[in-house]
Design a protein around this motif. Sequence first.
Motif, PDB file in Angstrom:
ATOM      1  N   VAL A 106      32.584  46.637  39.375  1.00 52.29           N
ATOM      2  CA  VAL A 106      33.713  45.730  39.885  1.00 52.29           C
ATOM      3  C   VAL A 106      33.411  44.311  39.757  1.00 52.29           C
ATOM      4  O   VAL A 106      32.716  43.681  40.359  1.00 52.29           O
ATOM      5  CB  VAL A 106      34.195  46.259  41.251  1.00 52.29           C
ATOM      6  N   ALA A 107      34.120  43.606  39.084  1.00 51.98           N
ATOM      7  CA  ALA A 107      33.985  42.024  38.959  1.00 51.98           C
ATOM      8  C   ALA A 107      34.527  41.371  40.056  1.00 51.98           C
ATOM      9  O   ALA A 107      35.847  41.702  40.537  1.00 51.98           O
ATOM     10  CB  ALA A 107      34.625  41.594  37.537  1.00 51.98           C
ATOM     11  N   LEU A 108      33.886  40.382  40.548  1.00 55.24           N
ATOM     12  CA  LEU A 108      34.492  39.747  41.736  1.00 55.24           C
ATOM     13  C   LEU A 108      35.276  38.658  41.024  1.00 55.24           C
ATOM     14  O   LEU A 108      35.355  38.117  40.050  1.00 55.24           O
ATOM     15  CB  LEU A 108      33.263  38.939  42.558  1.00 55.24           C
ATOM     16  N   GLU A 109      36.337  38.334  41.771  1.00 55.53           N
ATOM     17  CA  GLU A 109      37.373  37.546  41.199  1.00 55.53           C
ATOM     18  C   GLU A 109      37.626  36.254  42.210  1.00 55.53           C
ATOM     19  O   GLU A 109      37.361  36.021  43.192  1.00 55.53           O
ATOM     20  CB  GLU A 109      38.918  38.197  41.316  1.00 55.53           C
ATOM     21  N   ASN A 110      38.505  35.357  41.363  1.00 54.34           N
ATOM     22  CA  ASN A 110      38.523  33.995  41.968  1.00 54.34           C
ATOM     23  C   ASN A 110      39.959  34.083  42.761  1.00 54.34           C
ATOM     24  O   ASN A 110      40.573  35.371  42.603  1.00 54.34           O
ATOM     25  CB  ASN A 110      38.620  32.707  41.089  1.00 54.34           C
ATOM     26  N   ILE A 111      40.446  33.197  43.567  1.00 54.79           N
ATOM     27  CA  ILE A 111      41.824  33.169  44.177  1.00 54.79           C
ATOM     28  C   ILE A 111      42.733  33.701  43.438  1.00 54.79           C
ATOM     29  O   ILE A 111      43.780  34.185  43.826  1.00 54.79           O
ATOM     30  CB  ILE A 111      41.916  31.881  44.974  1.00 54.79           C
ATOM     31  N   ARG A 112      42.987  33.285  41.943  1.00 55.41           N
ATOM     32  CA  ARG A 112      43.844  33.638  41.318  1.00 55.41           C
ATOM     33  C   ARG A 112      43.853  35.005  40.474  1.00 55.41           C
ATOM     34  O   ARG A 112      44.629  35.438  39.837  1.00 55.41           O
ATOM     35  CB  ARG A 112      44.042  32.843  40.052  1.00 55.41           C
ATOM     36  N   GLY A 113      42.826  35.657  41.005  1.00 58.88           N
ATOM     37  CA  GLY A 113      42.544  37.319  40.426  1.00 58.88           C
ATOM     38  C   GLY A 113      42.048  37.176  39.176  1.00 58.88           C
ATOM     39  O   GLY A 113      42.001  38.413  38.294  1.00 58.88           O
ATOM     40  N   ILE A 114      41.390  36.436  38.479  1.00 60.30           N
ATOM     41  CA  ILE A 114      40.738  36.203  37.462  1.00 60.30           C
ATOM     42  C   ILE A 114      39.244  36.655  37.721  1.00 60.30           C
ATOM     43  O   ILE A 114      38.503  35.913  38.474  1.00 60.30           O
ATOM     44  CB  ILE A 114      40.565  34.897  36.441  1.00 60.30           C
ATOM     45  N   PRO A 115      38.703  37.761  36.904  1.00 62.39           N
ATOM     46  CA  PRO A 115      37.412  38.104  37.055  1.00 62.39           C
ATOM     47  C   PRO A 115      36.374  37.188  36.478  1.00 62.39           C
ATOM     48  O   PRO A 115      36.762  36.404  35.654  1.00 62.39           O
ATOM     49  CB  PRO A 115      37.403  39.395  36.305  1.00 62.39           C
ATOM     50  N   GLY A 116      35.170  37.009  37.256  1.00 64.07           N
ATOM     51  CA  GLY A 116      34.251  35.926  36.791  1.00 64.07           C
ATOM     52  C   GLY A 116      32.862  36.874  36.319  1.00 64.07           C
ATOM     53  O   GLY A 116      33.063  37.888  35.839  1.00 64.07           O
ATOM     54  N   ALA A 117      31.778  36.269  36.312  1.00 63.81           N
ATOM     55  CA  ALA A 117      30.502  36.746  35.764  1.00 63.81           C
ATOM     56  C   ALA A 117      29.775  37.538  36.733  1.00 63.81           C
ATOM     57  O   ALA A 117      28.833  38.287  36.474  1.00 63.81           O
ATOM     58  CB  ALA A 117      29.734  35.681  35.416  1.00 63.81           C
ATOM     59  N   LEU A 118      30.113  37.799  37.913  1.00 64.35           N
ATOM     60  CA  LEU A 118      29.429  38.563  39.055  1.00 64.35           C
ATOM     61  C   LEU A 118      30.154  39.889  39.174  1.00 64.35           C
ATOM     62  O   LEU A 118      31.514  40.008  39.311  1.00 64.35           O
ATOM     63  CB  LEU A 118      29.452  37.973  40.337  1.00 64.35           C
ATOM     64  N   TRP A 119      29.438  40.976  38.946  1.00 68.04           N
ATOM     65  CA  TRP A 119      29.910  42.301  38.880  1.00 68.04           C
ATOM     66  C   TRP A 119      29.274  43.209  39.898  1.00 68.04           C
ATOM     67  O   TRP A 119      27.871  43.108  39.931  1.00 68.04           O
ATOM     68  CB  TRP A 119      29.709  42.902  37.336  1.00 68.04           C
ATOM     69  N   SER A 124      27.622  47.138  50.710  1.00 70.24           N
ATOM     70  CA  SER A 124      27.423  47.517  52.148  1.00 70.24           C
ATOM     71  C   SER A 124      27.997  46.640  52.828  1.00 70.24           C
ATOM     72  O   SER A 124      28.771  45.756  52.518  1.00 70.24           O
ATOM     73  CB  SER A 124      25.847  47.509  52.756  1.00 70.24           C
ATOM     74  N   PHE A 125      28.252  46.899  54.316  1.00 64.44           N
ATOM     75  CA  PHE A 125      29.024  46.010  55.064  1.00 64.44           C
ATOM     76  C   PHE A 125      28.070  44.652  55.372  1.00 64.44           C
ATOM     77  O   PHE A 125      28.722  43.937  55.795  1.00 64.44           O
ATOM     78  CB  PHE A 125      29.534  46.941  56.376  1.00 64.44           C
ATOM     79  N   LYS A 126      26.708  44.545  54.860  1.00 71.05           N
ATOM     80  CA  LYS A 126      26.022  43.466  54.995  1.00 71.05           C
ATOM     81  C   LYS A 126      25.692  42.718  53.800  1.00 71.05           C
ATOM     82  O   LYS A 126      25.347  41.639  53.856  1.00 71.05           O
ATOM     83  CB  LYS A 126      24.672  43.803  55.580  1.00 71.05           C
ATOM     84  N   GLY A 127      25.896  43.386  52.627  1.00 66.90           N
ATOM     85  CA  GLY A 127      25.420  42.538  51.230  1.00 66.90           C
ATOM     86  C   GLY A 127      25.912  43.527  50.103  1.00 66.90           C
ATOM     87  O   GLY A 127      26.868  44.544  50.105  1.00 66.90           O
ATOM     88  N   VAL A 128      25.995  42.810  48.905  1.00 68.11           N
ATOM     89  CA  VAL A 128      26.097  43.467  47.480  1.00 68.11           C
ATOM     90  C   VAL A 128      25.222  43.183  46.549  1.00 68.11           C
ATOM     91  O   VAL A 128      24.192  42.210  46.783  1.00 68.11           O
ATOM     92  CB  VAL A 128      27.565  42.469  47.119  1.00 68.11           C
ATOM     93  N   LEU A 129      24.925  43.941  45.641  1.00 70.14           N
ATOM     94  CA  LEU A 129      24.076  44.071  44.635  1.00 70.14           C
ATOM     95  C   LEU A 129      24.962  43.695  43.445  1.00 70.14           C
ATOM     96  O   LEU A 129      25.665  44.500  43.095  1.00 70.14           O
ATOM     97  CB  LEU A 129      23.386  45.386  44.453  1.00 70.14           C
ATOM     98  N   VAL A 130      24.725  42.519  42.853  1.00 71.94           N
ATOM     99  CA  VAL A 130      25.383  42.239  41.583  1.00 71.94           C
ATOM    100  C   VAL A 130      24.647  42.037  40.222  1.00 71.94           C
ATOM    101  O   VAL A 130      23.576  41.722  40.299  1.00 71.94           O
ATOM    102  CB  VAL A 130      26.327  40.792  41.921  1.00 71.94           C
ATOM    103  N   GLU A 131      25.463  42.092  39.059  1.00 75.23           N
ATOM    104  CA  GLU A 131      24.876  41.872  37.860  1.00 75.23           C
ATOM    105  C   GLU A 131      25.493  40.538  37.437  1.00 75.23           C
ATOM    106  O   GLU A 131      26.714  40.477  37.644  1.00 75.23           O
ATOM    107  CB  GLU A 131      25.336  43.124  36.846  1.00 75.23           C
ATOM    108  N   ILE A 132      24.927  39.939  36.627  1.00 74.50           N
ATOM    109  CA  ILE A 132      25.419  38.247  36.260  1.00 74.50           C
ATOM    110  C   ILE A 132      25.713  38.577  34.694  1.00 74.50           C
ATOM    111  O   ILE A 132      24.919  39.029  33.997  1.00 74.50           O
ATOM    112  CB  ILE A 132      24.562  37.218  36.366  1.00 74.50           C
ATOM    113  N   ARG A 133      27.063  38.755  34.294  1.00 77.80           N
ATOM    114  CA  ARG A 133      27.421  38.988  33.011  1.00 77.80           C
ATOM    115  C   ARG A 133      27.327  37.650  32.239  1.00 77.80           C
ATOM    116  O   ARG A 133      27.947  36.529  32.861  1.00 77.80           O
ATOM    117  CB  ARG A 133      28.472  39.851  32.647  1.00 77.80           C
TER     118      ARG A 133
END
Length: 201
Positions: A106-119, A124-133
């Motif tokens: 799932v792409a992380l989005e900015n405040i306007r809902g536009i997906p960015g490069a972090l997927w 978990s409730f403590k962290g995320v594992l992301v891919e940089i596209r």
Amino acid sequence: MPRNALLTQDELDFIQNMQHNPQLNLRDSSSSLTVNGGAQIRDLLTRLAAHDHVTIQAQFDNQQLTFPLQLVEDEFNAVHLRLGVPSIFEDGPMIRPWRLALETPVALENIRGIPGALWVHEVSFKGVLVEIRGRFKPPKTFALWFSPSGYERIALRGTLQRETARGLFAYRISQSNVDETERLRHFILHQHRLAHPHVHA
């Protein structure tokens, strides 16, 4: 109806329909807590929960669920103990928060809902594992929105911890808003129920 009646017939019918609607009379069994064992134990738990962090821990297979005990006040100003949303941990060489591996990143989005490069691949409730596209360097920090399909989006603040052997980047989550933290915990709990239905049955 008499002129001095407090309720109209429509209002009475509405109230009676609500009383007999089985869906409206269901209790939230996941948050209710009945303490059997006498007033002394109940009073002790209430005093502890009012002054300190009290939890109830359940262990199964290689996982732990830690439920916070919270004091809540109802509409009649009566105080009750309630189970909060649990923190889920998994055992291993070291105990760590349970990670939900997403079927589709799932792409992380900015405040306007536009997906960015972090997927997001795992959360978990403590962290995320992301891919940089794309040709981007991993940011040291981010403040973005996590919008899994079918759920209200959740604000996340992350700080880069390390790169994994798989080329993904681990970020520690530090929520500044209690509501966002609770929404993330609810999302993870719901996904844990789907992954382990026998535990939540």
